[in-house]
Enzyme design. Structure first.
Site, mmCIF file in Angstrom:
data_model
loop_
_atom_site.group_PDB
_atom_site.id
_atom_site.type_symbol
_atom_site.label_atom_id
_atom_site.label_comp_id
_atom_site.label_asym_id
_atom_site.label_seq_id
_atom_site.Cartn_x
_atom_site.Cartn_y
_atom_site.Cartn_z
ATOM 1 N N ASP A 1 81.346 15.231 -94.422
ATOM 2 C CA ASP A 1 81.585 13.860 -93.991
ATOM 3 C C ASP A 1 82.821 13.803 -93.094
ATOM 4 O O ASP A 1 83.086 14.728 -92.327
ATOM 5 C CB ASP A 1 81.749 12.980 -95.232
ATOM 6 C CG ASP A 1 81.263 11.566 -95.033
ATOM 7 O OD1 ASP A 1 81.950 10.806 -94.320
ATOM 8 O OD2 ASP A 1 80.203 11.218 -95.584
ATOM 9 N N ASP B 1 92.914 8.545 -107.754
ATOM 10 C CA ASP B 1 91.652 8.561 -108.495
ATOM 11 C C ASP B 1 90.849 9.836 -108.241
ATOM 12 O O ASP B 1 89.821 10.056 -108.881
ATOM 13 C CB ASP B 1 90.809 7.342 -108.106
ATOM 14 C CG ASP B 1 90.068 6.748 -109.282
ATOM 15 O OD1 ASP B 1 90.304 7.184 -110.408
ATOM 16 O OD2 ASP B 1 89.242 5.847 -109.056
ATOM 17 N N ASP C 1 87.882 21.885 -92.156
ATOM 18 C CA ASP C 1 87.775 20.846 -91.139
ATOM 19 C C ASP C 1 87.170 21.484 -89.892
ATOM 20 O O ASP C 1 87.840 22.232 -89.171
ATOM 21 C CB ASP C 1 89.163 20.273 -90.845
ATOM 22 C CG ASP C 1 89.146 19.193 -89.768
ATOM 23 O OD1 ASP C 1 88.101 19.017 -89.102
ATOM 24 O OD2 ASP C 1 90.189 18.533 -89.595
ATOM 25 N N ASP D 1 90.599 23.687 -88.948
ATOM 26 C CA ASP D 1 91.653 24.074 -89.873
ATOM 27 C C ASP D 1 91.162 23.876 -91.302
ATOM 28 O O ASP D 1 90.031 23.457 -91.530
ATOM 29 C CB ASP D 1 92.952 23.306 -89.598
ATOM 30 C CG ASP D 1 92.799 21.805 -89.769
ATOM 31 O OD1 ASP D 1 92.184 21.380 -90.773
ATOM 32 O OD2 ASP D 1 93.274 21.044 -88.897
ATOM 33 N N HIS E 1 85.395 6.999 -94.807
ATOM 34 C CA HIS E 1 84.019 7.070 -95.286
ATOM 35 C C HIS E 1 83.822 8.193 -96.309
ATOM 36 O O HIS E 1 83.237 7.987 -97.382
ATOM 37 C CB HIS E 1 83.096 7.281 -94.083
ATOM 38 C CG HIS E 1 81.634 7.251 -94.396
ATOM 39 N ND1 HIS E 1 80.937 8.377 -94.769
ATOM 40 C CD2 HIS E 1 80.738 6.236 -94.358
ATOM 41 C CE1 HIS E 1 79.666 8.059 -94.948
ATOM 42 N NE2 HIS E 1 79.512 6.763 -94.706
ATOM 43 N N ASN F 1 90.938 5.119 -115.878
ATOM 44 C CA ASN F 1 92.324 4.992 -115.436
ATOM 45 C C ASN F 1 92.593 3.645 -114.775
ATOM 46 O O ASN F 1 93.663 3.420 -114.230
ATOM 47 C CB ASN F 1 92.694 6.131 -114.486
ATOM 48 C CG ASN F 1 91.861 6.126 -113.210
ATOM 49 O OD1 ASN F 1 90.965 5.302 -113.043
ATOM 50 N ND2 ASN F 1 92.156 7.056 -112.319
ATOM 51 N N ALA G 1 67.918 13.621 -92.596
ATOM 52 C CA ALA G 1 67.284 13.199 -93.850
ATOM 53 C C ALA G 1 65.776 13.397 -93.836
ATOM 54 O O ALA G 1 65.179 13.760 -94.852
ATOM 55 C CB ALA G 1 67.622 11.738 -94.132
ATOM 56 N N SER H 1 74.584 5.525 -96.891
ATOM 57 C CA SER H 1 75.689 6.463 -97.149
ATOM 58 C C SER H 1 76.226 6.300 -98.559
ATOM 59 O O SER H 1 76.678 7.261 -99.185
ATOM 60 C CB SER H 1 76.838 6.206 -96.169
ATOM 61 O OG SER H 1 76.544 6.697 -94.894
#
Length: 788
Positions: free
Chosen positions: A194, A203, A213, A218, A227, A241, A329, A433
């Site tokens: 993504d 979280d 990446d 990198d 996103h 939490n 997809a 998504s």
């Protein structure tokens, strides 16, 4: 219509980018111009066959022949760059057919499916259907008040049944995550391909790890868009939490960045990311919440590798509200054709097993004008319908919650969504998504139970356990291929989900699609039960309830009955392997240790079972001999009266009414022996509907001695109605807090035919400390002593 409840993210992006401080872009990548077309001008992707041993050398030679240069090489693939003004098709034609070249294609642009940011008032879950009496639902407040008993380190603890953030994402309960969330078997890693992930989000810290990446080349997959972090939170956010949602998987996510900070990327980078995840042994599941309109050979081949490496792949179907195929997809469907030059060129799609295309479910019920009259008639509102933006069609295999999905967004550095949400750590987003990570996380959970499963096995389990989608269409639809953009339909949507009914065709038919059911896929169910004091009719505060496997006799879960109480004193017994269960109850002042309270309960896959009288656990206070009778709660308008009859002696009993023949003056047996009506505890709580369908009899002691003379006959009458006795009735006998016997009238058994034609049933006999069942299904000859 729902379209008024959202704003296009493009507007949000423009606003957010205009708000970014001047220094912020320096912390992110440089922002290249976003290509306007379907491919990057001046770039081609070349796929080489296995005969080419030195890809860089061959690619360099080919690039030189067209005045280009090699900008990227991975596996048997190279990307070359040349004059953006050149004719990409002409350059590709010159390179195609060269020795060792399997395909040459444009470097297709892949964008995030045009997601939509929710308005200021997104849907928030407030109550959950448990199919309770009087169609009541349990509120989130009630669910969060439930308690479970756990033994940790030799100590017994009473803890909340659900995490405090379990219901922040309505999708969790929709797919049954609230049933399975305590499962401790660890899920495998999910690769989130993504925009990157904020791995230091509070979280996600410890649950998200950097992969690679491929945009900036990198090892730090930062997410300056937001996103990917949102997707990652749905999958793996920490539970309990108080921050954002509780993630569906209990495993980790691997962040792989293939999309820029502007939300677009290329087929070459995406293929590289897929291959990276395919070659990672810890990864079992890939999540691809991205796509475009053209099928790509380089992506197909990468997916071919992933599937053959045993990975399961979940991919977003797209947000254009169309039946046109969306890639990659569509490759999950056998209906799709392998691209030219791909490993399956000219043959059948061999990679569809182990992959799924994912559509999005709307957060609220939808009106579909099935008769086309423009009036919202009864029976035309449905839950689980397509979100107005979701793509659909025969190529879409599974659907999951995708509207108003609450999840994490970056907080460790500036991001597009972070700026728009003014520094919030979570946001509501819409899109396929958002639906896709529900499925990816579910696949990981299923795999946690059996590591020997193949990716095809996992797909089969998700599909076989899924709920059928609701098929309903508006006959006024003009163009079945354009979904909510159509001009003809009169309701909120042109369909719930379409099927091949005019004007829809086989291409739009969703008959084989299913709705994700995580709990069913894991073979888990749950029980909701309602413990009551049999005499007062009040909640049995302080009690504990255990779900006991009826086959192994193993205790699978224990719930505690603690205030506050709302409509019902409900407790949930969760994460139960599918099968038969008994319920046991322990309560101070009521039971002598654990006592059986209900039989023949069943944990159904993906369901909170709660809608039978057996789920009402009716427990009398300890002491003396007591008989509790229960009958089906849906007969709360009818009375089933319980009697104790001693034909031959004067009984040592206390009862509020002596039967004296007044109620039934034509009964010839009214002058024989003595009959007392049971005292009963029932309260009018809902519009004069008697929801507590039970009665209690207590036989008192004779002085200080436990001496109960004679055989007491336990009798029931439905006051001449003749129907209530032909229903389920349960009788439980108690002595000093222990269950000593009982009988259930099995009106379904063959022995019970014909059904009762008179209004009495002789259930059993009480003598001393024993209860003996007499008749499990009733008889016309109800009186045990015949009078001449």
């Amino acid at each position: 219509m729902k379209k008024t409840r959202v704003v296009h993210l493009l507007i949000a992006l423009l606003l957010a980018l205009s708000l970014l401080p001047a220094a912020a872009p320096a912390q992110a990548q440089a922002a290249p111009a976003v290509p306007e077309g379907e491919f990057v001008p001046g770039e081609l992707v070349i796929g080489f066959d296995a005969s080419v041993k030195v890809v860089m050398g061959q690619a360099t030679a080919l690039a030189g022949s067209v005045d280009a240069q090699v900008v990227k090489v991975f596996d048997q693939t190279a990307v070359i760059s040349f004059d953006p003004a050149a004719d990409v098709t002409a350059v590709a034609a010159r390179l195609a057919g060269q020795p060792g070249v399997r395909f040459v294609e444009p470097n297709y642009v892949r964008r995030l499916p045009e997601q939509l940011l929710t308005s200021a008032e997104p849907f928030q879950l407030k109550e959950v259907d448990r199919k309770l009496p009087n169609k009541q639902k349990l509120t989130v407040e009630e669910l969060l008040s439930m308690r479970t008993v756990k033994r940790t380190g030799g100590k017994v603890q009473v803890i909340p049944t659900y995490p405090n953030d379990e219901f922040e994402n309505w999708g969790n309960s929709w797919i049954g995550h609230d049933i399975i969330w305590p499962e401790k078997k660890m899920s495998p890693v999910v690769c989130v391909i993504d925009t990157g992930v904020d791995i230091n989000h509070p979280d996600l810290k410890g649950r998200a790890i950097n992969g690679y990446d491929f945009v900036n080349d990198d090892k730090i997959a930062d997410d300056h868009y937001g996103h990917g972090t949102h997707v990652a939170g749905t999958i793996a956010a920490k539970a309990n939490n108080g921050m954002g949602p509780a993630g569906i998987s209990n495993g980790k996510v691997l962040a792989v960045k293939v999309l820029s900070d502007q939300g677009w990327g290329t087929s070459a980078d995406i293929a590289a990311g897929i291959r990276y995840c395919a070659n990672n042994k810890a990864v079992k599941v890939l999540n691809l919440s991205l796509g475009g309109s053209e099928g790509s050979a380089v992506e197909y081949d990468a997916l071919h590798l992933a599937v053959n490496q045993g990975k399961f792949v979940a991919m977003a179907a797209g947000n254009a509200s169309t039946s046109e195929m969306h890639y990659p997809a569509a490759f999950a469907s056998p209906l799709s054709v392998p691209p030219v030059g791909s490993v399956d060129d000219g043959g059948a799609n061999t990679i569809h097993e182990g992959m799924v295309s994912v559509g999005a479910i709307a957060s609220e019920e939808t009106w579909v004008d099935m008769d086309g009259n423009g009036i919202d008639d009864d029976g035309e509102y449905f839950e689980g319908c397509a979100a107005y933006f979701s793509n659909y069609g025969a190529w879409v295999e599974i659907v999951a919650p995708g509207e108003d999905i609450f999840s994490t967004i970056p907080v460790s550095y500036p991001s597009v969504l972070g700026q728009y949400m003014m520094g919030s750590d979570a946001a509501y987003l819409n899109g396929t998504s958002m639906a896709t990570p529900h499925v990816a996380a579910a696949a990981a959970r299923v795999w946690s139970l059996d590591k020997k499963l193949t990716n095809a096995d996992v797909e089969g389990i998700l599909m076989d356990s899924g709920r059928p989608v609701i098929l309903a269409v508006d006959p006024n639809v003009v163009d079945p291929t354009v979904g909510s953009s159509d001009s003809g339909y009169l309701g909120e949507m042109p369909f719930c989900w379409p099927f091949a009914d005019v004007p829809f065709t086989a291409a739009e038919d969703m008959e084989n699609a299913v709705e994700l059911d995580l709990a069913a896929a894991m073979g888990r169910g749950a029980l909701t039960v309602f413990p009551y004091d049999a005499v007062t009719g009040l909640p049995l505060a302080g009690a504990q309830v255990a779900a006991v496997d009826a086959v192994t006799n193993k205790v699978m879960d224990i719930a505690a009955v603690e205030p506050p109480f709302y409509t019902f004193p409900a407790v949930d017994l969760i994460n139960l392997p599918v099968g038969p269960y008994n319920a046991r109850v322990k309560a101070k002042g009521y039971t002598a240790g654990w006592q059986p309270a209900a039989m023949d309960l069943f944990a159904t896959p993906g369901v909170f079972e709660s809608n039978s009288a057996e789920h009402f656990l009716v427990i009398p206070p300890a002491g003396d001999f007591q008989v509790v009778s229960q009958w089906d709660w849906w007969n709360f308008f009818d009375e089933l009266d319980s009697y104790l009859w001693l034909p031959d002696a004067t009984p040592f009993i206390v009862g509020p009414e002596k039967y004296d023949g007044i109620m039934y003056p034509n009964n010839p047996y009214s002058e024989v022996g003595a009959m007392w009506e049971f005292p009963f505890a029932r309260y009018q709580r809902f519009d004069e509907e008697d929801l507590q369908t039970w009665e209690v009899l207590s036989i008192k002691r004779a002085g200080a001695k436990v001496k109960l003379p004679g055989d007491y006959q336990v009798l029931f009458t439905d006051n001449g109605d003749g129907t209530l006795l032909n229903q389920w009735i349960k009788v439980t006998a108690w002595f000093n807090g222990k269950v000593i016997g009982g009988v259930v009238r099995d009106f379904t058994a063959d022995a019970c035919d014909p059904l009762l034609t008179e209004a009495w049933w002789h259930a059993g006999t009480v003598n001393g400390k024993t209860f003996t069942a007499v008749d499990a299904c009733g008889t016309d000859a109800i009186w045990p002593y015949i009078i001449p």
